[in-house]
Design a protein around this motif. Structure first.
Motif, PDB file in Angstrom:
ATOM      1  N   GLY A 101       0.762   8.119  10.503  1.00  0.00           N
ATOM      2  CA  GLY A 101       1.660   7.965  11.583  1.00  0.00           C
ATOM      3  C   GLY A 101       3.255   7.682  11.065  1.00  0.00           C
ATOM      4  N   PHE A 102       3.923   7.065  12.064  1.00  0.00           N
ATOM      5  CA  PHE A 102       5.308   6.819  11.782  1.00  0.00           C
ATOM      6  C   PHE A 102       5.696   6.304  10.050  1.00  0.00           C
ATOM      7  N   SER A 137       4.920   7.648   7.783  1.00  0.00           N
ATOM      8  CA  SER A 137       4.843   8.912   6.956  1.00  0.00           C
ATOM      9  C   SER A 137       6.602   9.116   6.602  1.00  0.00           C
ATOM     10  N   VAL A 138       7.302   8.624   7.662  1.00  0.00           N
ATOM     11  CA  VAL A 138       8.648   8.956   7.485  1.00  0.00           C
ATOM     12  C   VAL A 138       9.409   8.621   6.203  1.00  0.00           C
ATOM     13  N   CYS A 139       8.762   7.434   5.798  1.00  0.00           N
ATOM     14  CA  CYS A 139       9.320   6.942   4.358  1.00  0.00           C
ATOM     15  C   CYS A 139       8.638   7.181   3.191  1.00  0.00           C
ATOM     16  N   GLN A 140       7.447   8.277   3.345  1.00  0.00           N
ATOM     17  CA  GLN A 140       6.689   8.546   2.425  1.00  0.00           C
ATOM     18  C   GLN A 140       7.090  10.061   1.689  1.00  0.00           C
ATOM     19  N   LYS A 141       7.043   9.791   0.226  1.00  0.00           N
ATOM     20  CA  LYS A 141       7.023  11.053  -0.391  1.00  0.00           C
ATOM     21  C   LYS A 141       6.004  11.656  -0.534  1.00  0.00           C
ATOM     22  N   HIS A 168       2.223  10.951   0.216  1.00  0.00           N
ATOM     23  CA  HIS A 168       1.474  11.118   1.571  1.00  0.00           C
ATOM     24  C   HIS A 168       0.074  12.006   1.423  1.00  0.00           C
ATOM     25  N   ASN A 204      -4.100   9.422   4.566  1.00  0.00           N
ATOM     26  CA  ASN A 204      -2.814   9.631   5.141  1.00  0.00           C
ATOM     27  C   ASN A 204      -2.903  10.569   6.360  1.00  0.00           C
TER      28      ASN A 204
END
Lengths: 363, 363, 363, 363
Positions: free
Chosen positions: C250-251, C253-257, C261, C274
């Motif tokens: 979810g959100f 994911s925004v901060c994942q590489k 992910h 993920n």
């Protein structure tokens, strides 16, 4: 859902106008894994295209189909198959007063009142030319049906004006310019003469087309609303110029008694096919038999009374290349529509009744 | 989309079986703000219900409709309107060998092969009883059309077996048990005698029904696929026992010339209505005229050859309360279906062409 | 298609208002041959119904479901399954100024402006009560999924206001009044206290619900538009009071590489989830994991500024029986919606890809 | 309905694969009478196209759109508008082991298992390239919304990995390569540096995009199922790489009290917009505010564990031209999807509630 999509699971969305840049369609739902190339589609289009005899419009269109998507290395991928046909005959021409008047029996009048704008070039979207993408999509449906069930869908002209043409065998259909199922040369000559007279007179005539699907799986169709026969009627009445549809015995059923109409069953199968292969909206496994009435084309040279956009009286004559009997080119269209209906219902049947195993021997 | 929903914007989803606890429907899309109560619906149901004369099935069903939702303080709210009709005649009875055999001309065979299970009680879902919710929904569509456009949808029987009945005026339709538009007492007597003979013989007969919609707005219908006439054909062929549909001149178009078929226009309006009120799939504003063929019911006392579920030969006779001519009760059904198609397309027209203002005087 | 139908092949059409005669739904597309009775449905409804603890509305409704159609001798027939729930609590009551004012955060305002008429009784159609038929339909979908694939769909509350509740095992979910997956008695006590405070204050609070489907077949979902995750988002956001939906990470994911992910694969299966069980819109066969945000209910006793129908300023307080946290009763609803999406896509997959046999071992 | 059509009344059917002959779409339902040319569409495509900065893929595609139908003399005719974009970059290239292995986090795996065949060229249909036709269709929807209601739909990047970017004004959005709404040069420099590092590392990162529609008519949305927010969630979650969707306060609602969340009304309008412009599934007339989470792209150079079609372990690295942050190019896509949802619901509202006139002053 805004009207230009046909079918639910094996669906076709068409686009284009007679004299715009291109016409085409998107086929959505064709299962993956089927070999497909333009060579599967082009022959069907060639049957429909103008200029094949002196009895149809002489407009020159190669109607060359291009597959834009949905096929990889010659095999369908399960993604949308887009077909494109460029319009070659886009030359600007003199439409005379067509753009400002309404041809009797033509969609001119209704398009104008519905949309407040219309494309007068060759009839725009109401042109019979728009059946070309349908024929292309039908070729894909036909191939899929043939490979999965052995189903064949064939049509022939059974009546040209008041000339009734008996069915004498499928082998005759492509041996005469009318797609009639007769080997009677005198009868064909009579049809040719009738057509020549009409062309000279600048008039047109209606026709009746019969369509038959054989080796249809039993069980296709939803019992209420999306009945197989209801969807067939929708498909057929949706073909340009069609004014009537019959399944099986059709209007002859009105005078039949129940003891005459209901097809008896024996261990060897059905005795007769008044049902036309559909009972309660569901296919019986027998041949699906359909008959349609095609009206005479409205674009004729005979002068007729009409009005212009301001409501003033005018006389209208349509010059140019037109079909004296649009029914002649309608057989591949009727086949395509029936094939599309069957493919759609076949997929629906797989969705809903994949697990059904009945004990009765299928007859 | 699994088949039991009719219409896109003014839609009806039906449910129920002939002898289950209840039948009914959900009407989705009826605009808000219209006065509505059971009193608007019940009279239409009463026209369809059994037992109104000796010529129709004597099954006793009050067919009392209840509005479950979508109406608040006598006014539609824009939310789904559910109609419920409890089945009163659910008594367990002896179906003889019906449950294990297939009546010739009946959906028994196809339901069994499609679903692998079937509800034999009174035909289950394939029963003509399932047209009751449709008639209910049609009453709502009719009221909406009447209030918005003044549209009226009316039907009459134009042929009973080989007895053709000329149209002599709407005022006659409810003055005889056949919903025929004739004041000719001798003709009605001939029909009654024909029906009495059939009933004694345990046989059935077909019929032709004509449906007419007047004061239809111009511009209804989508030009390709969801043509108004295509949707009408779908609606009509979807009625139980219908085997043929004609719009306007219908099959007579086959023998017409273009100079004869195409309805001329004058400043005062169309001259003739071979089109049946539809050109290019779009309404012209003229009367919509439709004619349908209804086959003889398959449930008859005359013994017929069939097979059982194991494929063994059997003789089948259907006892019980049946209609010797299902066409007699079909007029309200045909009206309902046509009204539903028109309401659906009227909403679609509002969606797409709300801003269109043409200059031509509508004629 | 007018909005009150969910799903394409396994579809549900609901009807009814909170205080009208009845609520219910029609399930269209459930395959034939599955054992089904009210006993399969009632327990799910009982989980959702009011009055199960002091933390939910005390409205008394038996919510007794009746199957009206589609089942014969305890087995689905493939025809529409109608579910009916009579409203018992229809007593006329004093709605105070509710009928003429708009509650902040409530659908009062929008219904009025959309329809020009509204049913103020208990929220009418916007009431959370309308999730009851959905839960009923979901029970049918759940059973079908379980029998065909072993799929299980389960939900739990993972956050109540700012109290986060870790997942400690499904066995805890029904052992506390919040459907939280924790065995930590102190944490539950903290939640109870928070709820008691809210109830005394006449206020409400939001919640987060997690839903998990396990043993999901690989291959469900259409790659563009009708992606499985898109349809899940539609289903979840469509539940009353939901303001956010996440699939998998979810959100976060925004901060994942990308290297973090993307779930790696080994011959033993995926390493991590993920993706939440969906890649490119199609199920991977892993657990489908969904998380939703539920806003605090708008019907509270705390006085709030609003306007009346004439636009004049008013203060609004809502008395009566309301849920201080509508999230508490949302777990069966979220399960039902996810089950309906999965059943729908499972049927679609049977339609389109019934013949696909891949060589890769499913992991 | 086979998945590749979006919308009901203003609908889009897409086709094509990343490296096939062409991609495109058919827009069905755009009302007649609107001026339209390629010049209305191309600028939107140019915003989405690759190669606009060093931070996005360097693939060279002119993405030149051609209108094939539905427009006559520069005005929409009400018939389907087909858009065609030829793929210029179809060169056969070395896909290495991509065709036989599955990239972690990529649709490779699911396509293979669903269809049993896949088009590995550039991701085939799962490529982000397929958002181009959507952006084209969105341009048409945007224009129609603007002309009819003054509605504007705009998006910006609000977070790049862990770098949050505050909204400082729409004027900044096109002044930096990230479509961020900030004028803070230092912040932009930080984003550029983060991107440069990622590109060097061969890795990727997620992002958050916010979308806002202003001047939205009140009353759009169907209260159950086809809620405006449900359809927005469906539209947004259907964009490639999206893993989460919020409307209004979104997940922050979980911790809010009812007295805090519910937006109060005064005669001057709403006080706050926690609702995000939607109450009970229907638009309030306030700004529609949406936020979406975009995962990092799965096509990275960092080696990762995976399996091949036979299930054997392999290491996968993706070379070639890829986006280190697909979120950068996502703003026009998100705008297009929201515009399409709004146009669709606006037409539905015209269909169903054309006659509604409420007395409350719209605020």
């Amino acid at each position: 859902m805004s009207g230009n999509t046909f079918g639910k699971l094996f669906s076709v969305t068409t686009f284009g106008e007679s004299h715009g840049p291109a016409i085409g369609c998107v086929i959505d739902g064709c299962p993956p894994g089927m070999a497909l190339s333009e060579a599967d589609i082009q022959p069907e289009l060639d049957r429909r295209k103008p200029g094949t005899s002196r009895h149809v419009t002489q407009r020159q269109e190669a109607d060359r189909v291009e597959i834009l998507s949905g096929v990889y290395e010659g095999v369908t991928t399960g993604t949308p198959i887009a077909l494109l046909i460029r319009n070659e005959d886009q030359r600007s021409k003199d439409y005379g007063n067509i753009a400002d008047t309404f041809r009797p029996g033509h969609a001119d009048y209704t398009y104008w009142h519905k949309y407040g704008v219309r494309d007068p070039r060759g009839g725009g979207r109401s042109s019979a030319r728009l059946t070309a993408p349908v024929v292309g999509a039908g070729a894909v449906a036909k191939k899929w049906l043939r490979e999965h069930y052995g189903t064949e869908v064939l049509a022939y002209m059974s009546q040209l004006g008041d000339i009734e043409v008996p069915f004498e065998g499928w082998e005759h259909v492509h041996a005469n310019p009318f797609f009639a199922a007769t080997g009677d040369a005198a009868l064909v000559a009579r049809m040719e003469e009738a057509m020549d007279q009409l062309r000279r007179a600048g008039d047109s005539i209606g026709a009746r087309i019969n369509v038959v699907a054989s080796r249809v799986p039993v069980g296709l169709g939803q019992p209420i609303y999306d009945k197989l026969d209801a969807d067939i009627a929708y498909a057929m009445m949706g073909i340009n110029a069609v004014k009537g549809v019959e399944i099986g015995a059709g209007f002859a059923s009105v005078c039949q008694k129940g003891s005459e109409h209901g097809d008896e069953l024996t261990p060897q199968g059905f005795v007769g096919n008044n049902a036309g292969g559909v009972l309660g909206g569901i296919s019986t496994g027998q041949d699906i038999t359909v008959s349609i009435a095609i009206k005479p084309t409205s674009s004729i040279r005979v002068p007729r009374r009409s009005i212009d956009k301001e409501g003033n009286p005018v006389m209208v004559e349509t010059f140019g290349r037109h079909d004296p009997c649009v029914g002649i080119r309608a057989t591949p269209i009727a086949e395509a529509m029936l094939a599309l209906v069957l493919a759609d219902h076949a997929l629906m049947q797989r969705a809903q009744c994949a697990d059904v195993r009945v004990t009765t021997p299928k007859i």
